[in-house]
Motif scaffolding. Structure first.
Motif, PDB file in Angstrom:
ATOM      1  N   ASN A   1       0.807  -1.226   0.000  1.00 45.20           N
ATOM      2  CA  ASN A   1       0.000   0.000   0.000  1.00 45.20           C
ATOM      3  C   ASN A   1       0.839   1.274   0.000  1.00 45.20           C
ATOM      4  OD1 ASN A   1       0.912   0.083   2.623  1.00 45.20           O
ATOM      5  ND2 ASN A   1      -1.110  -0.012   3.589  1.00 45.20           N
ATOM      6  N   ALA A   2       2.145   1.156   0.177  1.00 43.58           N
ATOM      7  CA  ALA A   2       3.011   2.340   0.125  1.00 43.58           C
ATOM      8  C   ALA A   2       3.865   2.344  -1.140  1.00 43.58           C
ATOM      9  CB  ALA A   2       3.908   2.392   1.360  1.00 43.58           C
ATOM     10  N   SER A   3       3.496   1.516  -2.106  1.00 43.36           N
ATOM     11  CA  SER A   3       4.288   1.392  -3.330  1.00 43.36           C
ATOM     12  C   SER A   3       4.263   2.701  -4.129  1.00 43.36           C
ATOM     13  CB  SER A   3       3.744   0.246  -4.186  1.00 43.36           C
ATOM     14  OG  SER A   3       4.480   0.110  -5.369  1.00 43.36           O
ATOM     15  N   LYS A   4       5.430   3.158  -4.499  1.00 43.19           N
ATOM     16  CA  LYS A   4       5.537   4.364  -5.321  1.00 43.19           C
ATOM     17  C   LYS A   4       6.869   4.344  -6.060  1.00 43.19           C
ATOM     18  CE  LYS A   4       7.670   7.283  -1.784  1.00 43.19           C
ATOM     19  NZ  LYS A   4       7.638   8.572  -1.076  1.00 43.19           N
ATOM     20  N   LEU A   5       6.964   5.121  -7.117  1.00 44.63           N
ATOM     21  CA  LEU A   5       8.187   5.192  -7.903  1.00 44.63           C
ATOM     22  C   LEU A   5       9.145   6.207  -7.295  1.00 44.63           C
ATOM     23  CD1 LEU A   5       9.836   4.476 -10.443  1.00 44.63           C
ATOM     24  CD2 LEU A   5       8.622   6.323 -11.625  1.00 44.63           C
ATOM     25  N   ASN A   6      10.416   5.807  -7.189  1.00 44.71           N
ATOM     26  CA  ASN A   6      11.474   6.716  -6.754  1.00 44.71           C
ATOM     27  C   ASN A   6      12.017   7.441  -7.988  1.00 44.71           C
ATOM     28  OD1 ASN A   6      13.722   8.007  -5.793  1.00 44.71           O
ATOM     29  ND2 ASN A   6      14.623   6.224  -4.807  1.00 44.71           N
ATOM     30  N   TYR A   7      11.841   8.736  -8.026  1.00 44.14           N
ATOM     31  CA  TYR A   7      12.239   9.512  -9.189  1.00 44.14           C
ATOM     32  C   TYR A   7      13.696   9.958  -9.152  1.00 44.14           C
ATOM     33  CZ  TYR A   7       7.446   9.826 -10.935  1.00 44.14           C
ATOM     34  OH  TYR A   7       6.204   9.519 -11.458  1.00 44.14           O
ATOM     35  N   ASP A   8      14.437   9.546  -8.138  1.00 43.14           N
ATOM     36  CA  ASP A   8      15.853   9.904  -8.054  1.00 43.14           C
ATOM     37  C   ASP A   8      16.684   8.986  -8.946  1.00 43.14           C
ATOM     38  OD1 ASP A   8      15.363  11.918  -6.207  1.00 43.14           O
ATOM     39  OD2 ASP A   8      15.586  10.562  -4.491  1.00 43.14           O
ATOM     40  N   LEU A   9      17.756   9.531  -9.501  1.00 40.69           N
ATOM     41  CA  LEU A   9      18.737   8.758 -10.267  1.00 40.69           C
ATOM     42  C   LEU A   9      18.098   7.940 -11.388  1.00 40.69           C
ATOM     43  CD1 LEU A   9      21.138   7.570  -7.417  1.00 40.69           C
ATOM     44  CD2 LEU A   9      21.543   9.383  -9.092  1.00 40.69           C
ATOM     45  N   ILE A  10      17.335   8.627 -12.213  1.00 42.57           N
ATOM     46  CA  ILE A  10      16.769   7.993 -13.395  1.00 42.57           C
ATOM     47  C   ILE A  10      17.665   8.326 -14.594  1.00 42.57           C
ATOM     48  CG2 ILE A  10      14.844   8.040 -15.030  1.00 42.57           C
ATOM     49  CD1 ILE A  10      12.984   8.396 -12.639  1.00 42.57           C
ATOM     50  N   PRO A  11      18.227   7.298 -15.242  1.00 36.80           N
ATOM     51  CA  PRO A  11      19.122   7.570 -16.373  1.00 36.80           C
ATOM     52  C   PRO A  11      18.351   8.013 -17.607  1.00 36.80           C
ATOM     53  CG  PRO A  11      18.839   5.203 -16.085  1.00 36.80           C
ATOM     54  CD  PRO A  11      18.101   5.864 -14.956  1.00 36.80           C
ATOM     55  N   SER A  12      18.963   8.834 -18.422  1.00 38.30           N
ATOM     56  CA  SER A  12      18.332   9.253 -19.672  1.00 38.30           C
ATOM     57  C   SER A  12      19.390   9.319 -20.762  1.00 38.30           C
ATOM     58  CB  SER A  12      17.635  10.617 -19.519  1.00 38.30           C
ATOM     59  OG  SER A  12      18.569  11.624 -19.215  1.00 38.30           O
ATOM     60  N   VAL A  13      18.943   9.043 -21.980  1.00 40.05           N
ATOM     61  CA  VAL A  13      19.837   9.041 -23.137  1.00 40.05           C
ATOM     62  C   VAL A  13      19.227   9.878 -24.241  1.00 40.05           C
ATOM     63  CG1 VAL A  13      20.788   7.596 -24.987  1.00 40.05           C
ATOM     64  CG2 VAL A  13      20.932   6.827 -22.621  1.00 40.05           C
ATOM     65  N   VAL A  14      20.059  10.647 -24.915  1.00 38.47           N
ATOM     66  CA  VAL A  14      19.664  11.371 -26.117  1.00 38.47           C
ATOM     67  C   VAL A  14      20.346  10.680 -27.293  1.00 38.47           C
ATOM     68  CG1 VAL A  14      19.627  13.589 -27.314  1.00 38.47           C
ATOM     69  CG2 VAL A  14      19.543  13.525 -24.809  1.00 38.47           C
ATOM     70  N   PHE A  15      19.543  10.191 -28.232  1.00 38.27           N
ATOM     71  CA  PHE A  15      20.119   9.499 -29.380  1.00 38.27           C
ATOM     72  C   PHE A  15      20.534  10.512 -30.442  1.00 38.27           C
ATOM     73  CE2 PHE A  15      17.909   6.040 -27.283  1.00 38.27           C
ATOM     74  CZ  PHE A  15      18.904   5.067 -27.305  1.00 38.27           C
ATOM     75  N   ALA A  16      21.527  11.284 -30.052  1.00 41.46           N
ATOM     76  CA  ALA A  16      22.146  12.244 -30.959  1.00 41.46           C
ATOM     77  C   ALA A  16      23.253  11.520 -31.721  1.00 41.46           C
ATOM     78  CB  ALA A  16      22.704  13.412 -30.146  1.00 41.46           C
ATOM     79  N   HIS A  17      24.029  12.279 -32.467  1.00 41.97           N
ATOM     80  CA  HIS A  17      25.203  11.728 -33.159  1.00 41.97           C
ATOM     81  C   HIS A  17      26.414  12.539 -32.742  1.00 41.97           C
ATOM     82  CE1 HIS A  17      23.316   8.926 -36.101  1.00 41.97           C
ATOM     83  NE2 HIS A  17      22.260   9.661 -35.814  1.00 41.97           N
ATOM     84  N   PRO A  18      27.160  12.111 -31.693  1.00 42.99           N
ATOM     85  CA  PRO A  18      27.061  10.840 -30.975  1.00 42.99           C
ATOM     86  C   PRO A  18      26.026  10.899 -29.846  1.00 42.99           C
ATOM     87  CG  PRO A  18      28.901  12.063 -30.123  1.00 42.99           C
ATOM     88  CD  PRO A  18      28.318  12.899 -31.237  1.00 42.99           C
ATOM     89  N   GLU A  19      25.831   9.743 -29.225  1.00 37.53           N
ATOM     90  CA  GLU A  19      24.844   9.630 -28.158  1.00 37.53           C
ATOM     91  C   GLU A  19      25.269  10.387 -26.894  1.00 37.53           C
ATOM     92  OE1 GLU A  19      23.461   5.410 -27.554  1.00 37.53           O
ATOM     93  OE2 GLU A  19      24.873   5.096 -29.186  1.00 37.53           O
ATOM     94  N   VAL A  20      24.262  10.731 -26.114  1.00 39.72           N
ATOM     95  CA  VAL A  20      24.461  11.385 -24.822  1.00 39.72           C
ATOM     96  C   VAL A  20      23.840  10.515 -23.738  1.00 39.72           C
ATOM     97  CG1 VAL A  20      23.738  13.339 -23.387  1.00 39.72           C
ATOM     98  CG2 VAL A  20      24.526  13.736 -25.728  1.00 39.72           C
ATOM     99  N   GLY A  21      24.530  10.332 -22.631  1.00 42.88           N
ATOM    100  CA  GLY A  21      23.977   9.621 -21.487  1.00 42.88           C
ATOM    101  C   GLY A  21      24.159  10.434 -20.224  1.00 42.88           C
ATOM    102  N   SER A  22      23.143  10.454 -19.366  1.00 45.05           N
ATOM    103  CA  SER A  22      23.208  11.273 -18.163  1.00 45.05           C
ATOM    104  C   SER A  22      22.411  10.639 -17.038  1.00 45.05           C
ATOM    105  CB  SER A  22      22.663  12.678 -18.462  1.00 45.05           C
ATOM    106  OG  SER A  22      22.697  13.499 -17.314  1.00 45.05           O
TER     107      SER A  22
END
Length: 469
Positions: free
Chosen positions: A347-368
């Motif tokens: 009943n206390a289940s929730k998503l932790n929004y901290d430290l979520i990785p993201s990638v930009v598929f640019a040329h070249p790629e970006v990861g953060s």
């Protein structure tokens, strides 16, 4: 004609990634009676006009670049015909249609009733669904999830703006543009610019400031600008657009603008693409009827458990605008169903929004992942953080001519005496694949010492992250 009446435990409005994940979890895992409603195609933005077709196009662009790079490796590659955009689009569309069908079968297999239509709230536990043939279905639901996503924004104040297309329209193009202008500095504009340029389109990009990706670390911003200028993308910095004109005979566009150098115009454009942000998909949803609160951008306001201000109405995904990433919506949707239908232990289940990785598929790629240097300095103070960074030429480029060599850039941001890694930012080949593994390390609280204790895999780009001095 009176509407058809239905009842259920859980009504999910929106058949995108978050809504589908929540609906399937509630039905399959917990036996809830679930109805899912989608007005367009199942899968939402990601499947239809986002992640999937974008990555397929990125793959094609990467192959085009690899074909050009092959000469440096001793291959004599002759391209006998231009890239067949039409044939490629046909195969890409077929792949997306297959995914739509898979989602529909998955809903059926998991016991979710799927209705294709447009839903509107008419009460705190009631919704009216209008089908495409005009049939109306009234649904009484114990709990309702709003996961309607968003749509691209087109500027209303620029004369002739309607002659351009948005990011959705990019995937409808039947022919490859020879000359294109993109407007925007976010990940969509950056990704499209990189892909089109790699495929041989003369590419211009207009930005309001002098850098892209302004929520990313400064190293990433500088690196992307440098790399895009190196590969020949025309970047119009500090620009303001005044109007767009269309030649009715040729269909060509002319874009009028001003920048730090004065007034200018860009002629003979085949396509203009607006990539200036997204607007929540809430029109006609009936939020005002039940009093669901929205912020100044029209996004639905929720707490950390996805609750709106109205009891038994929940919301997640792009329509709430916290972190607009497909895996975030999926994770939030599953956590919500765990909490609503999983019993006391969840009943206390929730998503932790901290430290979520993201990638930009640019040329070249970006990861953060984690904090930027600016954010870390603001949170901890400059004296409590330590920065490790490097720039290098990946082995892939070693035998290429100087002008063809891309430059990778990596940065670790560490905090405190233990040098806990609170930010990791990478730009270069395979950044998306590299970041997934290092993202786990940051979620586990890795320190610089932990990074240093891992034996490097040589020769790779990723080894630079465990050998930083």
């Amino acid at each position: 004609m009176r509407p058809i009446s239905k009842e259920c435990d859980f009504l999910v409005i929106g058949g995108g990634s978050g809504g589908l994940a929540s609906a399937r979890r509630a039905s399959r895992w917990y036996g809830a009676e679930v109805i899912a409603v989608e007005a367009k195609r199942l899968g939402g933005t990601c499947v239809n006009v986002g992640c999937i077709p974008k990555k397929i196009t990125w793959n094609a662009a990467s192959l085009a670049q690899n074909i050009r790079d092959a000469k440096a490796y001793g291959f004599s590659v002759e391209q006998r015909a231009p890239f067949d955009w039409g044939a490629f689009k046909k195969k890409r569309d077929a792949n997306i249609k297959n995914l739509n069908d898979i989602h529909e079968r998955s809903l059926k297999n998991d016991g979710v009733e799927y209705i294709q239509g447009r839903a509107c709230l008419i009460g705190k536990n009631e919704s009216m669904i209008k089908l495409h043939d005009g049939t109306e279905i009234k649904v009484n639901a114990k709990k309702i999830l709003l996961a309607t996503g968003g749509h691209p924004t087109v500027p209303p104040s620029i004369p002739g703006a309607e002659h351009g297309i948005n990011s959705d329209g990019f995937f409808e193009l039947e022919h490859q543009p020879k000359k294109v202008a993109l407007v925007g500095a976010g990940y969509i504009a950056v990704e499209f610019a990189g892909m089109l340029n790699a495929l041989g389109t003369e590419t211009h990009i207009f930005i309001r400031h002098d850098k892209f990706l302004r929520t990313f670390d400064e190293m990433i911003q500088d690196g992307i600008v440098s790399e895009y200028e190196r590969v020949g993308i025309h970047i119009h910095k500090n620009s303001t657009l005044s109007r767009v004109e269309k030649d009715e005979k040729t269909g060509k566009l002319t874009l009028y603008y001003s920048d730090s150098t004065g007034q200018g115009k860009l002629e003979d454009l085949d396509t203009l693409i607006w990539a200036i942000g997204r607007t929540p998909e809430v029109e006609g949803l009936g939020l005002d009827v039940v009093g669901v609160k929205q912020n100044e951008r029209g996004q639905i306001i929720t707490d950390e458990y996805q609750n709106t201000n109205v009891e038994n109405i929940y919301s997640l995904g792009d329509v709430v605008g916290k972190i607009e990433l497909t895996p975030v919506a999926i994770a939030a949707g599953r956590k919500l169903s765990d909490r609503l239908f999983g019993g006391e232990q969840l009943n206390a289940s929730k998503l932790n929004y901290d430290l979520i990785p993201s990638v930009v598929f640019a040329h070249p790629e970006v990861g953060s992942i984690g904090l930027t240097q600016e954010e870390a300095e603001k949170k901890y103070g400059r004296d409590d953080i330590k920065i490790y960074k490097t720039s290098f030429t990946a082995t892939y480029y070693n035998i290429m001519d100087k002008e063809d060599k891309g430059l990778s850039r990596y940065k670790l941001i560490c905090q405190g005496k233990d040098e806990k890694v609170v930010g990791l930012h990478i730009l270069g080949l395979a950044s998306g694949e590299i970041l997934q593994g290092f993202g786990v390390a940051l979620k586990m609280g890795a320190t610089k010492k932990d990074f240093d204790s891992c034996v490097a895999i040589h020769p790779t780009s990723a080894e630079e992250l465990v050998t930083l001095k």
